[in-house]
Scaffold this active site. Structure first.
Site, PDB file in Angstrom:
ATOM      1  N   CYS A 100       0.879  -1.175   0.000  1.00 42.72           N
ATOM      2  CA  CYS A 100       0.000   0.000   0.000  1.00 42.72           C
ATOM      3  C   CYS A 100       0.912   1.218   0.000  1.00 42.72           C
ATOM      4  O   CYS A 100       1.782   1.340   0.847  1.00 42.72           O
ATOM      5  CB  CYS A 100      -0.898  -0.011   1.240  1.00 42.72           C
ATOM      6  SG  CYS A 100      -1.710   1.560   1.574  1.00 42.72           S
ATOM      7  N   THR A 191      -4.041   5.071   7.272  1.00 48.44           N
ATOM      8  CA  THR A 191      -2.988   4.639   6.352  1.00 48.44           C
ATOM      9  C   THR A 191      -2.002   5.771   6.069  1.00 48.44           C
ATOM     10  O   THR A 191      -2.403   6.855   5.660  1.00 48.44           O
ATOM     11  CB  THR A 191      -3.647   4.189   5.028  1.00 48.44           C
ATOM     12  OG1 THR A 191      -4.502   3.095   5.319  1.00 48.44           O
ATOM     13  CG2 THR A 191      -2.626   3.775   4.005  1.00 48.44           C
ATOM     14  N   GLU A 257       0.023   1.939   9.384  1.00 49.14           N
ATOM     15  CA  GLU A 257      -1.231   2.531   9.852  1.00 49.14           C
ATOM     16  C   GLU A 257      -1.064   2.983  11.299  1.00 49.14           C
ATOM     17  O   GLU A 257      -0.215   2.439  12.013  1.00 49.14           O
ATOM     18  CB  GLU A 257      -2.388   1.520   9.798  1.00 49.14           C
ATOM     19  CG  GLU A 257      -3.016   1.363   8.427  1.00 49.14           C
ATOM     20  CD  GLU A 257      -2.213   0.477   7.500  1.00 49.14           C
ATOM     21  OE1 GLU A 257      -1.450  -0.365   8.015  1.00 49.14           O
ATOM     22  OE2 GLU A 257      -2.333   0.624   6.277  1.00 49.14           O
TER      23      GLU A 257
END
Ligand code: SF4
Ligand code: FE
Length: 484
Positions: A100, A191, A257
């Site tokens: 991510c 995030t 996160e």
């Protein structure tokens, strides 16, 4: 200065005095911390690639407001073409980082805010749209990163915000002043928040009349007094602190996160974009979620490409690349991955222009895309683990590979087909990272719960499915004239 260099970006974050905690300690130098740096490296690439001619078309755009050249992650979509490029950019970044890459939330939130603030103003005569435009122009022109904050901790999920034992369980206004409001609460799973300059906050769900104090949307810098970020644990995360590159699997990139606390945080009036308009909270959340569910058709397919590539590599190193059942599994993985991309691109192509002038994705298709994302990456990883073999979880450490006493045994016995032990272990560790390690947060569990858990997509699909019109199709063909 519409495009920052990555050096300017890192320095700008380094100069902020933020409260970041990890494993019981306040991080004095989060920018260089081994747990956080791979995550920041993803963001660094989003700056560097904007200057590379081969990526310029996807990485940059022009502002709908100023016409300035901007990073596409801060774009307000001006066309269907922009919606398509968004998904292609996300696939590109997933391919590059295998993780991510954390910069999409502002793109998705900003577009939801742009259209929703316009429609709130239209009904209530407020000036949220102009306030929001000023904010997003600053973000675009200073090339800032803005983290997004949606999910409240919720505690007892059978109860609404006002019925919780602790009234701060859902973020709320606790004080009103002439120049702004003070908020209390927390937002979970943020995030990339440790790499951001600012945070944009919106209600976690559609609010009801009576929930006005919980219906607050705003943006503030992350060094605002009262904000604390507590970084989450990830599987195998401390390998990043062990001075090993191979054992980490993906030593360069990763996602992070944090649970983010708002303890009496002051928000000035010009940064408030919704305050008590409960009838618009659902629209804001649904649009944000729609954009983010469309995003997963890009980012997850990009990481899926890395998973498939890594499975191919491990098959080759095991000498089984040409075996028919291995080829069949690789084809199946590819089919599943491309199906996710199809839905991402389709939800962009079927988008529409909002009253404010920006473009919104097709909600039904975006939700179908994300619901498929809650399933297919699990099957892709299952097949990848099948192909790779058990050595991905039993291979010895880099320290043993380098050991004067036992290194020679690892080099002798873990050699593969046309590959030495070190490169074979690198391919095994990358697969471990993608399926079980730190990247698995972004590829597996985030596929399930990121942008909303599966039931949230089913609710929207149920709403958008238009069963009455489908019933009418069947009745016409069946010759049923009776009205319901
Ligand atoms: Fe971007 Fe995907 Fe990460 Fe969301 S999950 S921030 S869309 S890379
Ligand atoms: Fe996400």
């Amino acid at each position: 200065m519409p495009l920052m260099t990555s050096e300017q970006y890192v320095e700008s974050i380094r100069n902020m005095k933020r409260n970041i905690y990890f494993m019981g300690e306040k991080l004095e130098n989060p920018v260089d911390h081994p747990i956080l740096r791979p995550s920041m490296n993803c963001l660094i690439d989003t700056y560097d690639m904007a200057f590379m001619p081969e990526y310029e078309d996807l990485m940059t755009s022009t502002s709908i407001i100023t016409g300035n050249k901007i990073n596409r992650f801060n774009n307000i979509h001006k066309s269907i073409e922009d919606l398509n490029k968004k998904v292609k950019l996300q696939r590109l970044m997933g391919q590059r980082t295998g993780s991510c890459f954390q910069r999409c939330v502002i793109m998705d939130a900003a577009n939801a805010f742009y259209s929703t603030t316009y429609e709130i103003d239209e009904k209530y005569g407020t000036d949220y749209f102009e306030r929001f435009k000023k904010f997003i122009v600053k973000v675009q022109d200073e090339d800032l990163i803005v983290g997004g904050a949606l999910t409240d901790p919720k505690a007892d999920r059978s109860k609404g915000p006002r019925d919780q034992e602790d009234p701060d369980i859902y973020l709320r206004v606790v004080e009103r002043r002439p120049d702004g409001v003070v908020v209390n609460g927390a937002k979970a799973h943020l995030t990339g928040i440790t790499n951001a300059h600012e945070v944009i906050v919106l209600p976690t769900m559609a609010m009801k009349p009576g929930d006005e104090d919980y219906t607050i949307a705003f943006a503030v810098p992350l060094d605002t007094p009262g904000i604390t970020m507590i970084v989450g644990r990830q599987s195998c995360d401390t390998r990043k602190m062990e001075n090993t590159e191979i054992d980490v699997g993906n030593a360069c990139y990763g996602g992070v996160e944090a649970l983010t606390i708002f303890d009496h945080v002051f928000v000035p009036n010009e940064r408030i974009f919704m305050d008590g308009e409960t009838d618009f909270s659902g629209m804001m959340v649904e649009r944000f979620a729609g954009y983010h569910r469309n995003s997963y058709g890009g980012c997850k397919t990009g990481v899926g490409d890395v998973v498939i590539g890594c499975a191919c590599l491990n098959a080759q190193y095991n000498g089984v690349e040409k075996v028919s059942h291995i080829k069949d599994k690789l084809i199946e993985m590819t089919q599943l991955n491309e199906q996710l991309y199809c839905a991402g691109i389709a939800s962009s192509c079927e988008g529409y222009q909002t009253k404010a002038g920006n473009y919104m994705v097709n909600l039904l298709l975006a939700n179908v895309c994300k619901l498929n994302v809650t399933r297919y990456p699990y099957e892709i990883v299952r097949l990848a683990e099948d192909i790779t073999g058990g050595m991905m979880v039993t291979a010895p450490s880099e320290a043993d590979l380098r050991s004067e006493e036992v290194g020679k045994y690892i080099e002798k016995y873990l050699v593969g087909a046309g590959v030495d032990a070190e490169d074979r272990i690198r391919a095994l560790r990358l697969m471990e990272n993608l399926s079980l390690g730190t990247a698995a947060v972004g590829y597996r569990t985030e596929s399930m719960h990121g942008a909303g858990s599966p039931q949230a997509q089913k609710i929207t699909i149920g709403r958008q499915g238009n069963f009455e019109s489908k019933k009418a199709l069947a009745k016409r063909i069946a010759g049923i004239k009776k009205e319901d």
